[in-house]
Design a protein around this motif. Sequence first.
Motif, short mmCIF file in Angstrom:
data_model
loop_
_atom_site.label_atom_id
_atom_site.label_comp_id
_atom_site.label_asym_id
_atom_site.label_seq_id
_atom_site.Cartn_x
_atom_site.Cartn_y
_atom_site.Cartn_z
N SER A 219 8.64 6.24 -6.30
CA SER A 219 7.45 6.56 -5.51
C SER A 219 6.15 6.22 -6.23
O SER A 219 5.17 5.82 -5.60
CB SER A 219 7.46 8.05 -5.13
OG SER A 219 8.52 8.33 -4.24
N ILE A 220 6.14 6.40 -7.54
CA ILE A 220 4.94 6.07 -8.33
C ILE A 220 4.61 4.59 -8.19
O ILE A 220 3.46 4.20 -7.94
CB ILE A 220 5.13 6.46 -9.81
CG1 ILE A 220 5.17 7.98 -9.96
CG2 ILE A 220 4.00 5.88 -10.68
CD1 ILE A 220 5.56 8.46 -11.35
N LEU A 221 5.63 3.73 -8.35
CA LEU A 221 5.40 2.29 -8.22
C LEU A 221 4.99 1.94 -6.80
O LEU A 221 4.10 1.10 -6.59
CB LEU A 221 6.66 1.52 -8.61
CG LEU A 221 6.57 -0.01 -8.46
CD1 LEU A 221 5.45 -0.59 -9.32
CD2 LEU A 221 7.91 -0.66 -8.81
N GLU A 222 5.60 2.57 -5.83
CA GLU A 222 5.26 2.31 -4.43
C GLU A 222 3.77 2.56 -4.17
O GLU A 222 3.09 1.74 -3.55
CB GLU A 222 6.11 3.20 -3.52
CG GLU A 222 5.88 2.97 -2.03
CD GLU A 222 6.81 3.81 -1.19
OE1 GLU A 222 7.59 3.23 -0.41
OE2 GLU A 222 6.78 5.05 -1.32
N LYS A 223 3.25 3.67 -4.65
CA LYS A 223 1.84 4.00 -4.46
C LYS A 223 0.91 3.00 -5.14
O LYS A 223 -0.11 2.59 -4.58
CB LYS A 223 1.56 5.42 -4.99
CG LYS A 223 2.18 6.52 -4.15
CD LYS A 223 1.94 7.89 -4.75
CE LYS A 223 2.60 8.99 -3.93
NZ LYS A 223 2.43 10.33 -4.55
N ILE A 224 1.28 2.58 -6.35
CA ILE A 224 0.48 1.60 -7.08
C ILE A 224 0.42 0.28 -6.32
O ILE A 224 -0.64 -0.33 -6.14
CB ILE A 224 1.04 1.36 -8.50
CG1 ILE A 224 0.88 2.63 -9.36
CG2 ILE A 224 0.34 0.18 -9.18
CD1 ILE A 224 1.61 2.56 -10.70
N LEU A 225 1.58 -0.17 -5.84
CA LEU A 225 1.65 -1.45 -5.13
C LEU A 225 0.91 -1.41 -3.80
O LEU A 225 0.22 -2.37 -3.43
CB LEU A 225 3.11 -1.85 -4.92
CG LEU A 225 3.88 -2.27 -6.18
CD1 LEU A 225 5.36 -2.43 -5.88
CD2 LEU A 225 3.31 -3.58 -6.74
N ILE A 226 1.04 -0.32 -3.07
CA ILE A 226 0.33 -0.20 -1.79
C ILE A 226 -1.17 -0.27 -2.02
O ILE A 226 -1.90 -0.98 -1.30
CB ILE A 226 0.71 1.11 -1.07
CG1 ILE A 226 2.17 1.06 -0.59
CG2 ILE A 226 -0.22 1.37 0.12
CD1 ILE A 226 2.69 2.38 -0.05
N ALA A 227 -1.65 0.43 -3.05
CA ALA A 227 -3.09 0.45 -3.34
C ALA A 227 -3.61 -0.94 -3.67
O ALA A 227 -4.69 -1.34 -3.21
CB ALA A 227 -3.36 1.42 -4.49
N GLN A 228 -2.85 -1.70 -4.46
CA GLN A 228 -3.32 -3.02 -4.88
C GLN A 228 -3.15 -4.07 -3.78
O GLN A 228 -4.05 -4.89 -3.54
CB GLN A 228 -2.58 -3.47 -6.15
CG GLN A 228 -2.94 -2.64 -7.38
CD GLN A 228 -2.59 -3.34 -8.68
OE1 GLN A 228 -2.47 -4.56 -8.75
NE2 GLN A 228 -2.43 -2.56 -9.74
N ILE A 229 -2.02 -4.06 -3.10
CA ILE A 229 -1.76 -5.07 -2.07
C ILE A 229 -2.66 -4.87 -0.86
O ILE A 229 -3.02 -5.83 -0.16
CB ILE A 229 -0.26 -5.08 -1.69
CG1 ILE A 229 0.57 -5.56 -2.89
CG2 ILE A 229 0.00 -5.97 -0.48
CD1 ILE A 229 2.08 -5.45 -2.70
#
Length: 355
Positions: A219-229
Motif C-alpha cells: 500500500s505504501i508503494l501504491e500511494k507513492i506511485l499514484i501521487a507521482q503518476i
Amino acid sequence: MKKTKKILISPLDWGLGHASRDIPIIQKLIELGHEVIIAGSGNSLLLLKTEFPQLKSIYLPSFKIKYSKGKSQLFRILISSPKFLFCIFREYKLLNKIISSEKIDIVISDNRYGLFNSKCYSIIITHQLLIKIPKSVSFIEKILQKINYYFIEKFAQCWIPDYEKEPNISGELGHPEIIPLNAVYIGHLSRFHKTFNDYGNIKENDILVILSGPEPQRSILEKILIAQISKIDYKTIFVRGANEFFNKIEDSENIKFIQFADSKTITKLIKSSEIVISRAGYSTIMDLAALSKKAILIPTPGQTEQEYLAEYVKNKVWFFTQKQDELNISQAICEVKKYKMPEIEENEFGFLSTF
C-alpha cells in the motif's frame, strides 16, 4: 504407458510470485495426464483457483509475514522466527493428513519448508539457496545457509527455477559455491511462455503498474506511485494484486485500477503497455524476461533478496531499478530506455518427464 500420479502443489503466500511461477508446471502436469490438487491460502490460492477452476483445492495455511513500514525488515523477521518454525511444523502435520486422505503420490512445495513426507516423493522449488541479509549482520549468512540446506535436504529433490550457466537471473542466490546434494536447475518458470503470446504488440497504455507482496509495503508503494503518476500525462493501469473485498480506488482521468487479474488479462496488459512498474521479485523478473518487456523495478525496502536482485539486474543493464524512498518516475521513464533483457531460453519442462 506411465501410471497417472496424484500430485499436490502448494505455493507460499507471500505475494503472487510463487503461485504464478507454478502455473506452467500445473499446465504441463495436466497435459501429461496427471491428477493435480492445489493447496494454499490467501491471494496465491485465489490466483490458482482462478487459473484452474476445474482442479480440487485445499486450504493449507502458510506463514503470513507482515513487513514494517521502515527501511529494514530484519527486526520484524527475527521476532517472527518462532512463528515461522511453528508454521513449518504445522505444515508438516497437516500434509500428513492430506497425504493419507487424498492418497498423494508427489508433493511439489514452492518455498514451503514443512511440506515434505517420507510417505511420498517430495520436491521443493526455491531459487534462494543463499539467504541475503543486511551487511551489518552478514557474519550469520553461512549459519542461515546451513539451516536452509537442512530443511531443503529433507526433500527428495530441490528444483532451482533458473539456468546453471549465464544468462541466469538469480545470481548468487541460486548459484552459491556449494549447492544442496538434491538440487537441480530446471530453467526459468514463467506463466507467460511464448506459445501464450497471441496478443501482438499494439500499445494501448503508457504504464502498467503491477503491485503485490506483504502489507503495509504494498500500500505504501501504491500511494507513492499514484501521487507521482497523477502529475504526469501517461495513460496508466494499476493491477493492485488485491482481492475484490480490498478497499477499491476510483479511476481518475489518466489512471485505471484493477483489483486482480488472471494470466490472460495480465499478459494482454503487459504486451499492450510501453513500460511496466513492479517490485523486484524473482518471479516478476522471470515473467518480464519471458515477454522481453522494459520495466522499472522497485525493491521492497529491507527485503534483502529483492534489493540484491534489483542491483544484480541493473548492473547487467537488463532492467532499470530505483529505491522506494528515492523514486522519481519521470526520471525512471527516461532511464528505462537504456536497458534491455537478453533473449532467454524457453523452458521445455524436461524435468517433468520422469513423473
